[in-house]
Design a protein around this motif. Sequence first.
Motif, mmCIF file in Angstrom:
data_model
loop_
_atom_site.group_PDB
_atom_site.id
_atom_site.type_symbol
_atom_site.label_atom_id
_atom_site.label_comp_id
_atom_site.label_asym_id
_atom_site.label_seq_id
_atom_site.Cartn_x
_atom_site.Cartn_y
_atom_site.Cartn_z
ATOM 1 N N GLY A 158 0.827 -1.239 -0.081
ATOM 2 C CA GLY A 158 -0.049 -0.058 0.101
ATOM 3 C C GLY A 158 0.791 1.331 -0.008
ATOM 4 O O GLY A 158 0.256 2.450 0.264
ATOM 5 N N ARG A 159 2.109 1.279 -0.334
ATOM 6 C CA ARG A 159 2.983 2.372 -0.228
ATOM 7 C C ARG A 159 2.867 3.001 -1.880
ATOM 8 O O ARG A 159 3.799 2.506 -2.502
ATOM 9 C CB ARG A 159 4.430 1.838 -0.104
ATOM 10 N N PHE A 160 2.224 3.790 -2.241
ATOM 11 C CA PHE A 160 1.787 4.257 -3.194
ATOM 12 C C PHE A 160 2.663 5.733 -3.635
ATOM 13 O O PHE A 160 2.562 6.318 -4.411
ATOM 14 C CB PHE A 160 0.330 4.468 -3.775
ATOM 15 N N GLY A 161 3.380 6.094 -2.443
ATOM 16 C CA GLY A 161 4.121 7.573 -2.475
ATOM 17 C C GLY A 161 3.333 8.600 -1.688
ATOM 18 O O GLY A 161 2.799 8.088 -0.600
ATOM 19 N N GLN A 162 3.483 9.890 -2.179
ATOM 20 C CA GLN A 162 2.947 10.897 -1.360
ATOM 21 C C GLN A 162 1.407 10.767 -0.975
ATOM 22 O O GLN A 162 1.125 11.096 0.067
ATOM 23 C CB GLN A 162 3.222 12.152 -2.083
#
Length: 718
Positions: free
Chosen positions: A564-568
Amino acid sequence: MAFYSRVSGSVGMITLQNPPVNALSAAVRQGIVDAMHRALSEPEVKSVVICGQNGKFCGGADIGEFGAKMTGPPLVPMVHLIEAASKPVVAAIEGIALGGGLELALSCHYRIAHSKARLGFPEVALGLLPGAGGTQRLPRLIGVPASLDLITTGRQVTAAEARQLGIVDEVTDLNAVDAAVKFAQSVADKSLDARRISTYPCPRPPDLDTIFERAMQQVRRSARGAIAPGTCVQAVHAAVTLPYAKGMERERELFSVLFNSGQARALQYYFFAQRAVSRWSTASGARWDTSKPRPVHKAAVIGLGTMGRGITVSLAQAGFSVVAVETQEKQLSEAKQAVSGMLERGAKRRGVPLAHDKIKYSCSVQAVADVDLVIEAVFEDMALKKTIFQQLSAICKPGALLCTNTSGLDIDELASQTQSPELVVGMHFFAPAHVMQLLEVVYGPRSSPEAVATAMQMGKKMGKVSVAVGNCRGFVGNRMLKLYLEQAFFLLEEGATPEQVDQVLEEFGFPMGVFKVSDLSGLDIGWKVRKADGLVSPAFTGTSARIRGGSRYSPLGDLLCEQGRFGQKTGKGWYQYDKPGGRVAKPDPWLFGFLEDYRAQHGLVARRIDHQEVLERCLYPLINEGFQILQDGIAAGPEDIDVIYVLGYGWPRHRGGPMFYASQVGLDKVVERLEHYQQIHPDVPGLQPCRLLRKLAAISNPAIHKWREVIQKPRSQL
Ligand SMILES: CC(C)(COP(=O)(O)OP(=O)(O)OC[C@H]1O[C@@H](n2cnc3c(N)ncnc32)[C@H](O)[C@@H]1OP(=O)(O)O)[C@@H](O)C(=O)NCCC(=O)NCCSC(=O)C[C@@H](O)CCCCCCCCCCCCC(=O)O
């Protein structure tokens, strides 16, 4: 050249004649010097007017002459001759007075400008400083802070602002040359003692040191490694601290450093490259000068997500009537609000009228029936786009151009859904579409020359720099980017951190490193594409986890997305952020642990990777792909690639673009380093130097403007 005439009996008129911008070529300088001597020697002549032919005063030194040995009278003695003249000299500024053109005007005793004229010192954008007294005269005339602003940024001012600053004496809405002649007559017998700017003392505000410190800090922050802005500050400093003659010596010294720098070469190359791309050609020989664009009055945008909204704004601001279509009611009303806000901010910033009434919103595709051109901007999903193109083909009037904003899907596959594939082209905008200057116009094998010409012209009208490119996966920009991203991932596998890689790239001059950009744009975008390409699947485990199609593959991006780490937007990506939507990237200890576990799981041993390797591994495969693109005939020349990279991907302008950079590094060196890395990583095809690169390297690095002669004519595509 410059033409001498006499008007109203007593006014000597010197008209610069060097279309299109009356640049100060050797012949023009010679003409001015000769005409000045003549005007000064004719007893009937009491005053002089200098103007430019065709409503343009002067675009500055002739940049095309910089690469060759200088001939003709030099600019500095020429401006001194004018300033020292015993008869009043009046500059009649119409259109533009830029760079050396403004220096010429500042050497005159008076300046009369037309209200539509623009004045400025754009030298900094060419890697230079105003080198004909501009850094010494302007501060004497308008003071240090305003001079620093104009000279270090290259900002051009209107005649009204120039009047306010004290650069010009009068502004007229009427004919500026006639006004200057009248003015010249009125000052014919006036003393010139107070009119020679070089004799003025330079104003010294009490907080001078602070002003210069701040200016230096400001240019350091924004210059991203460009040396010209800081050198401009030094030259203005000389105006305050040295007498005029010494200041001129210092200006000359500093100019010489810049003039001989690689950055100036790169920026001047880029100046011409950006203009050269408008003279487009396609692989089959269709050309800008033989292809006629269709008239477009009304356009439509399908899909009002981020890209569609930006395109709508851009079209409306350019004066087109727009039908903006979004089939989801909720999305449509959100889009209306967002577009209104963007238009209002744009109107305020640019001081132009609001363009709300240019846009009609609809939730039905049927609303596009009478438009001349449609830009589809829905999700990057081939099946969805195909359905839309089938609908458009049925709904639109005959002859309407059907364009897609895809960032890399096959234009021809979309064209094949329509009854008129010759009217289908790609118009690939960059986010945010109403701000970014670049437009890739993508022609498929069946796109007509007329369709390409229309899209290129539309881009121009929208204020974009349009570059025509052929149809292939990712077109030019994203195709090359893939290689850059791939190497960045491999470097993490081998022991680097996102911070290290980003730092090297930012020191090179990119505004943001690859991992920060990835966090900003969203890791999920690439993940979706890889999934659609069948590269992401639980089936890839064990030894196959890092191999796809027989080549090395890094699943690191996919693994982050699975977390779930999609960035900002999710507050976590390659970095961590204080909250979802946060902007400040901080190193994330979780990621270090994750990378360690990953390496351990795959038997990888972290090693120290130096700055040079990070740079070469990220840039050379990207450059190599650029050569492959030239070899395939997807881009017509290196300028096209360089403009795409500078305007679309943040490549530092003072390095000219990836292809120019390669030419400066030396193509043989690029080949040698690629071969070196390929020996170590034989499973990475992108490290294999392509045929064209090898060929050019083997003929001892021909100058970049000679490459086109070597690039073989590719097979016909149209
Ligand atoms: C002028 C523009 C605003 C016009 O824009 P527009 O959109 O209308 O049109 P285009 O941009 O498409 O341009 C049309 C066409 O014209 C060409 N062109 C434009 N400007 C120039 C120019 N200055 N020189 C040559 N050609 C020009 C352009 O390329 C297009 O043609 P193409 O075929 O390419 O399509 C816009 O064009 C613009 O912004 N132009 C640039 C203006 C500019 O930057 N001016 C500053 C020039 S640098 C200068 O003036 C330096 C001076 O300060 C003093 C220099 C001192 C010189 C001393 C030289 C000594 C050399 C030796 C030193 C050695 C040192 C040592 O070793 O000791």
